[in-house]
Design a protein around this motif. Structure first.
Motif, PDB file in Angstrom:
ATOM      1  N   SER A  13       0.839  -1.192   0.000  1.00 57.61           N
ATOM      2  CA  SER A  13       0.000   0.000   0.000  1.00 57.61           C
ATOM      3  C   SER A  13       0.877   1.247   0.000  1.00 57.61           C
ATOM      4  O   SER A  13       1.874   1.298   0.706  1.00 57.61           O
ATOM      5  CB  SER A  13      -0.890  -0.020   1.234  1.00 57.61           C
ATOM      6  OG  SER A  13      -1.620   1.157   1.313  1.00 57.61           O
ATOM      7  N   LYS A  14       0.499   2.222  -0.781  1.00 55.19           N
ATOM      8  CA  LYS A  14       1.332   3.410  -0.882  1.00 55.19           C
ATOM      9  C   LYS A  14       1.291   4.259   0.383  1.00 55.19           C
ATOM     10  O   LYS A  14       2.306   4.773   0.820  1.00 55.19           O
ATOM     11  CB  LYS A  14       0.890   4.246  -2.089  1.00 55.19           C
ATOM     12  CG  LYS A  14       1.124   3.550  -3.429  1.00 55.19           C
ATOM     13  CD  LYS A  14       0.606   4.413  -4.555  1.00 55.19           C
ATOM     14  CE  LYS A  14       0.789   3.706  -5.896  1.00 55.19           C
ATOM     15  NZ  LYS A  14       0.243   4.488  -7.010  1.00 55.19           N
ATOM     16  N   ASN A  15       0.099   4.429   0.937  1.00 51.37           N
ATOM     17  CA  ASN A  15      -0.011   5.331   2.089  1.00 51.37           C
ATOM     18  C   ASN A  15      -1.235   4.938   2.918  1.00 51.37           C
ATOM     19  O   ASN A  15      -2.306   5.518   2.763  1.00 51.37           O
ATOM     20  CB  ASN A  15      -0.123   6.779   1.591  1.00 51.37           C
ATOM     21  CG  ASN A  15      -0.117   7.777   2.734  1.00 51.37           C
ATOM     22  OD1 ASN A  15       0.041   7.412   3.903  1.00 51.37           O
ATOM     23  ND2 ASN A  15      -0.294   9.043   2.409  1.00 51.37           N
ATOM     24  N   SER A  17      -1.895   5.198   6.251  1.00 52.09           N
ATOM     25  CA  SER A  17      -2.386   6.189   7.220  1.00 52.09           C
ATOM     26  C   SER A  17      -3.041   7.371   6.508  1.00 52.09           C
ATOM     27  O   SER A  17      -4.094   7.856   6.923  1.00 52.09           O
ATOM     28  CB  SER A  17      -1.243   6.671   8.116  1.00 52.09           C
ATOM     29  OG  SER A  17      -0.223   7.292   7.343  1.00 52.09           O
ATOM     30  N   GLY A  18      -2.424   7.827   5.412  1.00 50.42           N
ATOM     31  CA  GLY A  18      -3.002   8.947   4.679  1.00 50.42           C
ATOM     32  C   GLY A  18      -4.352   8.616   4.082  1.00 50.42           C
ATOM     33  O   GLY A  18      -5.273   9.433   4.092  1.00 50.42           O
ATOM     34  N   THR A  19      -4.469   7.378   3.578  1.00 53.88           N
ATOM     35  CA  THR A  19      -5.736   6.942   2.987  1.00 53.88           C
ATOM     36  C   THR A  19      -6.825   6.889   4.042  1.00 53.88           C
ATOM     37  O   THR A  19      -7.951   7.350   3.820  1.00 53.88           O
ATOM     38  CB  THR A  19      -5.568   5.561   2.332  1.00 53.88           C
ATOM     39  OG1 THR A  19      -4.574   5.646   1.310  1.00 53.88           O
ATOM     40  CG2 THR A  19      -6.879   5.093   1.724  1.00 53.88           C
ATOM     41  N   LYS A  21      -6.946   8.478   6.918  1.00 56.19           N
ATOM     42  CA  LYS A  21      -7.266   9.828   7.384  1.00 56.19           C
ATOM     43  C   LYS A  21      -8.217  10.522   6.411  1.00 56.19           C
ATOM     44  O   LYS A  21      -9.156  11.211   6.804  1.00 56.19           O
ATOM     45  CB  LYS A  21      -5.984  10.656   7.537  1.00 56.19           C
ATOM     46  CG  LYS A  21      -5.143  10.275   8.755  1.00 56.19           C
ATOM     47  CD  LYS A  21      -3.871  11.104   8.804  1.00 56.19           C
ATOM     48  CE  LYS A  21      -2.998  10.697   9.997  1.00 56.19           C
ATOM     49  NZ  LYS A  21      -1.719  11.438  10.015  1.00 56.19           N
ATOM     50  N   ARG A  22      -7.954  10.325   5.129  1.00 57.93           N
ATOM     51  CA  ARG A  22      -8.826  10.949   4.119  1.00 57.93           C
ATOM     52  C   ARG A  22     -10.228  10.362   4.178  1.00 57.93           C
ATOM     53  O   ARG A  22     -11.220  11.086   4.052  1.00 57.93           O
ATOM     54  CB  ARG A  22      -8.215  10.737   2.733  1.00 57.93           C
ATOM     55  CG  ARG A  22      -9.059  11.331   1.619  1.00 57.93           C
ATOM     56  CD  ARG A  22      -8.349  11.240   0.293  1.00 57.93           C
ATOM     57  NE  ARG A  22      -9.174  11.742  -0.786  1.00 57.93           N
ATOM     58  CZ  ARG A  22      -8.805  11.748  -2.061  1.00 57.93           C
ATOM     59  NH1 ARG A  22      -7.609  11.287  -2.384  1.00 57.93           N
ATOM     60  NH2 ARG A  22      -9.609  12.214  -2.987  1.00 57.93           N
ATOM     61  N   ARG A  25     -11.959  11.818   7.087  1.00 53.44           N
ATOM     62  CA  ARG A  25     -12.342  13.218   6.848  1.00 53.44           C
ATOM     63  C   ARG A  25     -13.671  13.299   6.095  1.00 53.44           C
ATOM     64  O   ARG A  25     -14.422  14.258   6.259  1.00 53.44           O
ATOM     65  CB  ARG A  25     -11.249  13.950   6.062  1.00 53.44           C
ATOM     66  CG  ARG A  25     -10.067  14.390   6.910  1.00 53.44           C
ATOM     67  CD  ARG A  25      -9.258  15.481   6.213  1.00 53.44           C
ATOM     68  NE  ARG A  25      -8.706  15.020   4.959  1.00 53.44           N
ATOM     69  CZ  ARG A  25      -7.528  14.428   4.815  1.00 53.44           C
ATOM     70  NH1 ARG A  25      -6.772  14.215   5.891  1.00 53.44           N
ATOM     71  NH2 ARG A  25      -7.084  14.043   3.637  1.00 53.44           N
ATOM     72  N   GLU A 367      -7.709   3.231  -1.565  1.00 48.58           N
ATOM     73  CA  GLU A 367      -6.651   3.758  -2.419  1.00 48.58           C
ATOM     74  C   GLU A 367      -7.057   3.687  -3.887  1.00 48.58           C
ATOM     75  O   GLU A 367      -6.811   4.616  -4.657  1.00 48.58           O
ATOM     76  CB  GLU A 367      -5.362   2.960  -2.211  1.00 48.58           C
ATOM     77  CG  GLU A 367      -4.575   3.393  -0.997  1.00 48.58           C
ATOM     78  CD  GLU A 367      -3.219   2.718  -0.933  1.00 48.58           C
ATOM     79  OE1 GLU A 367      -2.910   1.898  -1.833  1.00 48.58           O
ATOM     80  OE2 GLU A 367      -2.466   2.994   0.001  1.00 48.58           O
ATOM     81  N   ASP A 374      -8.879  11.034  -7.897  1.00 48.76           N
ATOM     82  CA  ASP A 374      -7.796  12.023  -7.990  1.00 48.76           C
ATOM     83  C   ASP A 374      -7.206  12.110  -9.388  1.00 48.76           C
ATOM     84  O   ASP A 374      -6.237  12.848  -9.598  1.00 48.76           O
ATOM     85  CB  ASP A 374      -6.681  11.676  -6.999  1.00 48.76           C
ATOM     86  CG  ASP A 374      -7.119  11.848  -5.550  1.00 48.76           C
ATOM     87  OD1 ASP A 374      -8.109  12.557  -5.319  1.00 48.76           O
ATOM     88  OD2 ASP A 374      -6.486  11.256  -4.658  1.00 48.76           O
TER      89      ASP A 374
END
Length: 633
Positions: A13-15, A17-19, A21-22, A25, A367, A374
C-alpha cells in the motif's frame, strides 16, 4: 486479449495512514452522529464491564451462605471474628481464613433476597447495554451507507470530468470494479470496524481497571501473556496484509475479463476464442482465489492464536486464584469475576488484530477509488458562447495533436467547411479521420493551432455550448434499455411526442416501428437482438435529427449495414444534412460523390481537397483510393 491490469502479489500500500485519514475526513459531516455513537458505546461498554463484578457478588452471596451452613455446629449469632477464633482453636486454619475473608455468620444460610436483587440488576444492565449497542449500530449503518452513496456519487460525477484518454487507457472491468466492489468493501470494512475499534479499546481499558481493582497480583500475572498475544497478532496482521490488497486488485482483473467476454461474446464465439478467454479467466480467477484464500486463512489464524493466549492466562488465574481463596486473601466471587475478565480480555485484543487486517483490505480499496477520484481532470471549462443562431462555419487552422507526447497524429491540419457544406473526409485507416471529429467535439484538446466555429475559437466556448450545436451519428451505435421513443428523445429533454414522431419519420424509423408489436413504444437495448444494427443506426439518426444541430458529424454511419438498409440510412442522412454543415467520414467512396468538398487525409494531414470530379481528374491520392475500391468489386 487485453493486457493484464492487475498488480503483482505483494505490492504494498502506498499510504495506509493517509488513505484512512482521508476516508475519516469524509465522515466529518456526520460528526454529531459519531459523537452520539461514541457516547452510546461508552455507556454500553461500562455497563458490560460492570456485569462480571456484580455476578461475582452474587457468587459471594451463595458462597457465604454455603459456608454458614458448613458452620452449622457453631452457635448461632456469633460474629465473624468470634467464628474465626473458634475455628483456629479447633485447628481448622484454612476454613478460618476463608470465613474471615467472606464475612460469614454461622446459621444464616443463603440470602436469597440479596441474590435476587443482584441478578435483577445484572439482567437490567445487560439489557440496557444491548439496547444502546443496537441504537449505536443503527446509527453507524446510516453513517456508513451515506458515505458509500457519496463515494458512488463522486465516482459518477468524476466520469464527466476526466478526459476521454483516461477511460481509453484503462479497462472498463477495472473501473467498474473500483466503483462497485471497492466501494462495497469500504462500507463493509467501516461497518465492521468503525464502532468496534472504539468499543474494544474501551473494553480493554475497563477490564484492565477492574482486574487491578480485584487483585493487582493476578492482574500482573495475566499481563505476562499479553506481549505474546500482541506479538502473535502483529505477525498475523503483517502476513495477511499483502493478500488483502491483492484480493481487491485482482477482483478488478476478473471483472475485466468477464466484461470483455460478455460484451464481445459473438466475436469470441465466431472466432472460436472461447478457450482463450477461459484460459485467461482461469489464470486470473486462480490468482484471485489464492489471494482471497491466503488472506482469509492467515487472518483466520488470529482467533486460535488468541484463544491459546487466553487459555494460558486462564490456567494461571485459576491456579493462583484457587490458592488465594484457600489462603483467605480473596473471595471465590472475586476469582470468578477475575476469570471472566481474563477470558474477555483477549477477545477485544484478537478482534482489534482482525480489524487491522480488515482495515488493510478497506484501505487497499480506498486507495483504488481515491486514485480514480484524484485522476487528472480536464482543464476548467470556458464560459464563452456562440452567436445564435449558429451559421455552421467551421475552420481548422494548422491543428497539431498527439495522443502520446512525441507521437504526432495530426500534423498541421488546415480545413475550412463553409456554412451548409457537406465535407467528406476520406483516407486510409489511421489517417486521423476520427481524430479530427474527436478534436472538433473537444473529446481531446489540441496541442497547437485553432479550431473555429463562426470565427470563434472553440477553446473559448463551454463544451456544453459547443456540443449543443453539433449532432453526431457514429459507426458504433449506442442505445440504452428503453423504448424506441425514449432513445430518440434522449437528444432533447423537452421533446414532445409530435417532435419524436417527426424525427422518426425523417429517419424512416416509423417504417421500422410499424413492423414491431408496440411501435415506437417497443423496448430495445444496445445488446439485444430485437432490431438489427442498421435499424439501430436509423434510431441514432432520428436522435440526431431531433437535436436539430447546425453542425453534423456522420462517422462511418453506413459501414455495418446491408445494401437495402444502407439506402434507408442514406436517405435519412440526406434529410438530416439539409441546411447543415456536415462532416461525413466514409470508407465507401460511392456514398460521398455528391459532397461539396472531399478532404483526403494521410498521416494526420490533408493531402488533397476538392470535389469528386476534380480529385479524380488530378489522378492523385483520392483517384488511387477510388480506383482501388472499385477494382476490388
Amino acid at each position: 486479449m487485453s493486457p493484464h491490469h492487475g498488480v503483482a502479489p505483494g505490492e504494498k500500500s502506498k499510504n495506509f495512514s493517509g488513505t484512512m485519514k482521508r476516508l475519516l475526513r469524509m465522515l466529518k459531516p456526520a460528526r454529531m452522529k459519531i459523537v452520539l455513537i461514541t457516547l452510546l458505546t461508552a455507556v454500553a461498554v461500562t455497563l458490560q464491564v460492570a456485569g462480571p463484578a456484580l455476578l461475582g457478588r452474587a457468587t459471594d452471596v451463595i458462597y457465604t451462605g454455603v459456608l454458614s451452613d458448613v458452620l452449622g455446629d457453631m452457635p448461632a449469632g456469633l460474629s465473624t471474628a468470634e467464628t474465626v477464633a473458634r475455628l483456629e482453636e479447633q485447628g481448622r486454619g484454612e476454613l478460618a481464613n476463608m470465613v474471615g475473608r467472606a464475612d460469614v455468620t454461622p446459621g444464616e444460610g443463603i440470602d436469597f433476597d440479596r441474590l435476587w436483587s443482584i441478578l435483577v440488576i445484572v439482567a437490567a444492565i445487560y439489557v440496557v447495554a444491548a439496547v444502546f449497542q443496537f441504537v449505536a449500530g443503527w446509527i453507524i449503518r446510516v453513517v456508513v451507507q451515506n458515505l458509500g452513496w457519496e463515494l458512488r456519487d463522486r465516482a459518477q460525477a468524476k466520469i464527466d470530468r476526466v478526459p476521454l484518454s483516461y477511460i481509453d487507457q484503462r479497462s472498463r472491468g477495472d473501473l467498474l470494479s473500483r466503483v462497485t466492489n471497492d466501494v462495497d468493501n469500504i462500507t463493509q470494512t467501516l461497518m465492521q470496524t468503525m464502532n468496534s475499534v472504539f468499543q474494544n479499546l474501551l473494553t480493554i481499558i475497563g477490564i484492565t481497571a477492574m482486574m487491578f481493582v480485584i487483585s493487582w497480583q493476578l492482574a500482573l500475572l495475566t499481563f505476562l501473556v499479553v506481549p505474546a498475544g500482541i506479538w502473535l497478532a502483529t505477525r498475523v496482521m503483517k502476513k495477511a496484509q499483502p493478500y488483502f490488497r491483492d484480493q481487491w486488485k485482482l477482483t478488478g482483473d476478473v471483472s475485466d475479463t468477464v466484461e470483455e467476454a460478455f460484451t464481445g461474446h459473438e466475436v469470441v464465439t465466431a472466432f472460436g476464442l472461447e478457450e482463450n478467454f477461459t484460459d485467461e479467466f482461469n489464470v486470473r480467477n486462480d490468482r484471485l482465489r489464492h489471494a482471497s484464500f491466503m488472506a482469509q486463512f492467515i487472518s483466520g489464524l488470529m482467533q486460535p492464536a488468541m484463544n491459546l493466549v487466553s487459555n494460558i492466562g486462564y490456567v494461571i488465574v485459576a491456579v493462583v486464584g484457587g490458592i488465594q481463596v484457600a489462603s483467605g486473601t480473596i473471595t471465590l466471587g472475586s476469582v470468578q469475576a477475575f476469570i471472566q475478565y481474563s477470558r474477555q480480555f483477549t477477545q477485544p485484543l484478537g478482534q482489534l488484530a482482525s480489524m487491522a487486517n480488515l482495515l488493510q483490505s478497506g484501505a487497499a480499496s480506498a486507495e483504488r477509488i481515491f486514485a480514480y477520484l484524484d485522476a487528472d481532470e480536464m482543464a476548467p471549462d470556458a464560459h464563452g458562447t456562440l452567436a445564435s443562431p449558429t451559421r455552421g462555419d467551421v475552420e481548422f487552422r494548422d491543428v497539431r495533436f498527439s495522443y502520446e507526447e512525441g507521437t504526432p497524429v495530426i500534423t498541421g491540419l488546415s480545413l475550412h467547411a463553409k456554412p451548409g457544406q457537406t465535407v467528406a473526409i476520406v483516407g486510409p485507416t489511421g489517417a486521423g479521420k476520427t481524430t479530427l471529429v474527436n478534436l472538433l467535439l473537444r473529446f481531446y484538446e489540441i496541442d497547437s493551432g485553432q479550431i473555429l466555429i463562426d470565427g470563434v475559437d472553440i477553446a473559448t466556448i463551454s463544451k456544453e455550448e459547443l456540443r449543443e450545436n453539433i449532432g453526431t451519428v457514429l459507426q458504433d451505435t449506442w442505445l440504452f434499455e428503453g423504448t424506441i421513443a425514449e432513445n430518440i428523445a434522449f437528444a432533447r429533454d423537452n421533446a414532445t411526442r409530435e417532435d419524436i414522431l417527426a424525427a422518426a419519420k425523417a429517419a424512416s424509423v416509423d417504417r421500422l416501428a410499424s413492423q414491431l408489436p408496440k411501435g415506437l413504444d417497443t423496448v430495445v437495448d444496445d445488446e439485444g437482438e430485437t432490431i438489427s444494427v442498421g435499424e439501430k443506426q436509423l434510431i441514432t439518426i432520428a436522435r440526431a435529427y431531433l437535436a436539430d444541430p447546425e453542425i453534423l458529424i456522420l462517422d462511418e454511419a453506413t459501414s455495418s449495414v446491408d445494401t437495402r438498409t444502407e439506402m434507408l440510412v442514406q436517405d435519412a442522412m440526406s434529410t438530416l444534412k439539409e441546411g447543415r454543415t456536415s462532416f461525413v467520414i466514409a470508407h465507401r467512396l460511392s456514398t460521398i460523390r455528391e459532397a461539396d468538398l472531399i478532404v483526403v487525409m494521410e498521416d494526420g494531414d490533408v493531402v488533397e481537397q476538392g470535389t469528386h470530379e476534380d480529385l479524380l481528374s488530378r489522378g492523385g491520392a483520392y483517384a488511387s483510393l477510388y480506383q482501388a475500391q472499385f477494382e476490388n468489386r
